[in-house]
Design a protein around this motif. Structure first.
Motif, PDB file in Angstrom:
ATOM      1  N   ARG A 179       0.842  -1.067   0.111  1.00  0.00           N
ATOM      2  CA  ARG A 179       0.037   0.105   0.086  1.00  0.00           C
ATOM      3  C   ARG A 179       0.835   1.283  -0.246  1.00  0.00           C
ATOM      4  NH1 ARG A 179      -5.302  -0.561   1.250  1.00  0.00           N
ATOM      5  NH2 ARG A 179      -5.291   1.700   2.275  1.00  0.00           N
ATOM      6  N   GLU A 180       2.185   0.918   0.069  1.00  0.00           N
ATOM      7  CA  GLU A 180       2.937   2.251  -0.041  1.00  0.00           C
ATOM      8  C   GLU A 180       2.773   3.067  -1.481  1.00  0.00           C
ATOM      9  OE1 GLU A 180       5.385   3.501   2.201  1.00  0.00           O
ATOM     10  OE2 GLU A 180       4.497   2.319   3.665  1.00  0.00           O
ATOM     11  N   LEU A 181       3.156   4.246  -1.197  1.00  0.00           N
ATOM     12  CA  LEU A 181       3.084   5.148  -2.456  1.00  0.00           C
ATOM     13  C   LEU A 181       4.139   5.160  -3.299  1.00  0.00           C
ATOM     14  CD1 LEU A 181       0.996   8.311  -0.896  1.00  0.00           C
ATOM     15  CD2 LEU A 181      -0.047   6.171  -2.181  1.00  0.00           C
ATOM     16  N   ALA A 182       5.403   4.801  -2.892  1.00  0.00           N
ATOM     17  CA  ALA A 182       6.577   5.049  -3.616  1.00  0.00           C
ATOM     18  C   ALA A 182       7.607   3.938  -3.188  1.00  0.00           C
ATOM     19  CB  ALA A 182       7.014   6.345  -3.430  1.00  0.00           C
ATOM     20  N   VAL A 183       8.685   3.758  -4.048  1.00  0.00           N
ATOM     21  CA  VAL A 183       9.653   3.060  -3.782  1.00  0.00           C
ATOM     22  C   VAL A 183      10.858   4.099  -3.352  1.00  0.00           C
ATOM     23  CG1 VAL A 183      11.868   1.849  -4.726  1.00  0.00           C
ATOM     24  CG2 VAL A 183       9.324   1.075  -5.289  1.00  0.00           C
ATOM     25  N   ARG A 184      11.515   3.669  -2.322  1.00  0.00           N
ATOM     26  CA  ARG A 184      12.716   4.632  -1.743  1.00  0.00           C
ATOM     27  C   ARG A 184      14.147   4.365  -1.786  1.00  0.00           C
ATOM     28  NH1 ARG A 184       8.374   4.685   1.675  1.00  0.00           N
ATOM     29  NH2 ARG A 184       7.268   6.840   2.014  1.00  0.00           N
ATOM     30  N   TRP A 185      14.313   3.000  -2.105  1.00  0.00           N
ATOM     31  CA  TRP A 185      15.768   2.270  -2.013  1.00  0.00           C
ATOM     32  C   TRP A 185      15.935   1.592  -3.201  1.00  0.00           C
ATOM     33  CZ3 TRP A 185      12.381   2.179   2.461  1.00  0.00           C
ATOM     34  CH2 TRP A 185      12.865   3.273   3.382  1.00  0.00           C
ATOM     35  N   PRO A 186      15.827   1.839  -4.509  1.00  0.00           N
ATOM     36  CA  PRO A 186      16.110   1.057  -5.886  1.00  0.00           C
ATOM     37  C   PRO A 186      17.433   1.214  -5.808  1.00  0.00           C
ATOM     38  CG  PRO A 186      15.627   3.350  -6.422  1.00  0.00           C
ATOM     39  CD  PRO A 186      15.266   3.366  -4.798  1.00  0.00           C
ATOM     40  N   TRP A 187      18.282  -0.135  -6.516  1.00  0.00           N
ATOM     41  CA  TRP A 187      19.730  -0.113  -6.730  1.00  0.00           C
ATOM     42  C   TRP A 187      19.873   0.327  -8.408  1.00  0.00           C
ATOM     43  CZ3 TRP A 187      21.458  -3.486 -10.198  1.00  0.00           C
ATOM     44  CH2 TRP A 187      20.672  -4.702 -10.716  1.00  0.00           C
ATOM     45  N   LEU A 188      18.818   0.103  -9.239  1.00  0.00           N
ATOM     46  CA  LEU A 188      18.930   0.317 -10.423  1.00  0.00           C
ATOM     47  C   LEU A 188      17.779   1.032 -10.919  1.00  0.00           C
ATOM     48  CD1 LEU A 188      20.076  -0.402 -13.688  1.00  0.00           C
ATOM     49  CD2 LEU A 188      18.216  -2.314 -13.353  1.00  0.00           C
ATOM     50  N   VAL A 189      18.131   2.120 -11.747  1.00  0.00           N
ATOM     51  CA  VAL A 189      16.829   2.851 -12.541  1.00  0.00           C
ATOM     52  C   VAL A 189      17.149   2.780 -13.984  1.00  0.00           C
ATOM     53  CG1 VAL A 189      16.056   5.330 -12.978  1.00  0.00           C
ATOM     54  CG2 VAL A 189      16.156   4.268 -10.665  1.00  0.00           C
ATOM     55  N   VAL A 190      16.203   2.617 -14.854  1.00  0.00           N
ATOM     56  CA  VAL A 190      16.279   2.707 -16.309  1.00  0.00           C
ATOM     57  C   VAL A 190      15.316   3.864 -16.753  1.00  0.00           C
ATOM     58  CG1 VAL A 190      15.788   1.451 -18.368  1.00  0.00           C
ATOM     59  CG2 VAL A 190      16.655   0.166 -16.258  1.00  0.00           C
ATOM     60  N   GLU A 191      15.854   4.532 -17.874  1.00  0.00           N
ATOM     61  CA  GLU A 191      15.138   5.607 -18.348  1.00  0.00           C
ATOM     62  C   GLU A 191      15.184   5.599 -19.699  1.00  0.00           C
ATOM     63  OE1 GLU A 191      12.898   7.623 -17.408  1.00  0.00           O
ATOM     64  OE2 GLU A 191      13.525   8.232 -14.991  1.00  0.00           O
ATOM     65  N   VAL A 192      14.359   5.689 -20.697  1.00  0.00           N
ATOM     66  CA  VAL A 192      14.370   5.510 -21.937  1.00  0.00           C
ATOM     67  C   VAL A 192      14.296   7.022 -22.548  1.00  0.00           C
ATOM     68  CG1 VAL A 192      13.279   4.661 -24.298  1.00  0.00           C
ATOM     69  CG2 VAL A 192      13.195   3.332 -22.041  1.00  0.00           C
ATOM     70  N   LEU A 193      15.290   7.187 -23.360  1.00  0.00           N
ATOM     71  CA  LEU A 193      15.461   8.621 -23.779  1.00  0.00           C
ATOM     72  C   LEU A 193      14.570   9.071 -24.822  1.00  0.00           C
ATOM     73  CD1 LEU A 193      19.297   8.750 -23.757  1.00  0.00           C
ATOM     74  CD2 LEU A 193      17.761   9.564 -21.659  1.00  0.00           C
ATOM     75  N   SER A 194      13.892  10.241 -24.866  1.00  0.00           N
ATOM     76  CA  SER A 194      13.301  10.879 -25.836  1.00  0.00           C
ATOM     77  C   SER A 194      13.930  12.338 -26.130  1.00  0.00           C
ATOM     78  CB  SER A 194      11.835  10.964 -25.908  1.00  0.00           C
ATOM     79  OG  SER A 194      11.655  11.878 -24.721  1.00  0.00           O
ATOM     80  N   ASP A 195      13.573  12.923 -27.411  1.00  0.00           N
ATOM     81  CA  ASP A 195      13.992  14.200 -27.776  1.00  0.00           C
ATOM     82  C   ASP A 195      13.612  15.165 -26.493  1.00  0.00           C
ATOM     83  OD1 ASP A 195      15.149  13.267 -30.091  1.00  0.00           O
ATOM     84  OD2 ASP A 195      13.155  14.018 -31.481  1.00  0.00           O
TER      85      ASP A 195
END
Length: 204
Positions: free
Chosen positions: A98-114
């Protein structure tokens, strides 16, 4: 001339209550709210490929994979962000679904756009660097089969590893080799892939 009135800043509680009523996602940084724009089809396919690969490889481990509808709370920066994909292996992130967010990830992936590439490489990366558990930040192109992986080393410095489709990543102690080409399944490019070559990465 009438002076422009400053826009009132939101508290995190006000932001969370307000965004729960919105049909469009919004990121929150230090009292300011920013609407998230829609994505091209390739963006969605690449993010899904990353999440599916990670979910399969990390099944049975303490790690969980989250996609773009889940917020990341950067407590040190008073920010709530929406990464395309992130992975947390922290028990603290699994206390309640029920938590609203993650706080302690070790990996983040972002897909780039213009429209987002400058932000993802600059100001947003600066926010992510304030997450103490984050050691890997993967930026994936959608115009060509390439990616950049930033790895935080033992000295706390972020080291860039440019990756082509023929390369193979190994995320230390987190799973088997990850072919970069797997990010681009069902995405059409003019560039032909060469034979994969393994490129182990240094531990964080």
């Amino acid at each position: 001339m009438n002076a422009l009135q400053p826009r009132p800043r939101l508290s995190p509680a006000d932001y969370l209550a307000w965004e729960a009523t919105q049909s469009v996602r919004h990121e929150f940084v230090d009292g300011e709210v920013y609407a998230m724009t829609g994505a091209r089809l390739a963006h969605n396919v690449i993010a899904l490929n990353a999440a599916a690969f990670l979910r399969t490889q990390l099944r049975g481990t303490p790690c969980r994979v989250y996609m773009s509808d889940v917020k990341l709370q950067v407590e040190a920066a008073d920010a709530w962000l929406y990464p395309d994909v992130m992975v947390s292996c922290e028990a603290r992130d699994r206390v309640s679904d029920r938590e609203l967010a993650v706080r302690w990830p070790w990996l983040v992936v972002e897909v780039l756009s213009d429209s987002s590439a400058g932000y993802d490489r600059g100001a947003k990366f600066a926010l992510y660097r304030r997450v103490p558990t984050l050691t890997h930040y993967l930026l994936v192109e959608q115009e060509q089969p390439r990616a950049d992986l930033y790895v935080r080393n033992a000295e706390g410095l972020w080291v860039l590893h440019p990756l082509a489709a023929a390369d193979v990543m190994r995320l230390p102690e987190r799973g088997p080799e990850w072919p970069v080409a797997a990010l681009f399944d069902d995405v059409d490019f003019d560039t032909a892939d060469a034979a994969p070559t393994s490129r182990p990465l240094p531990p964080p």
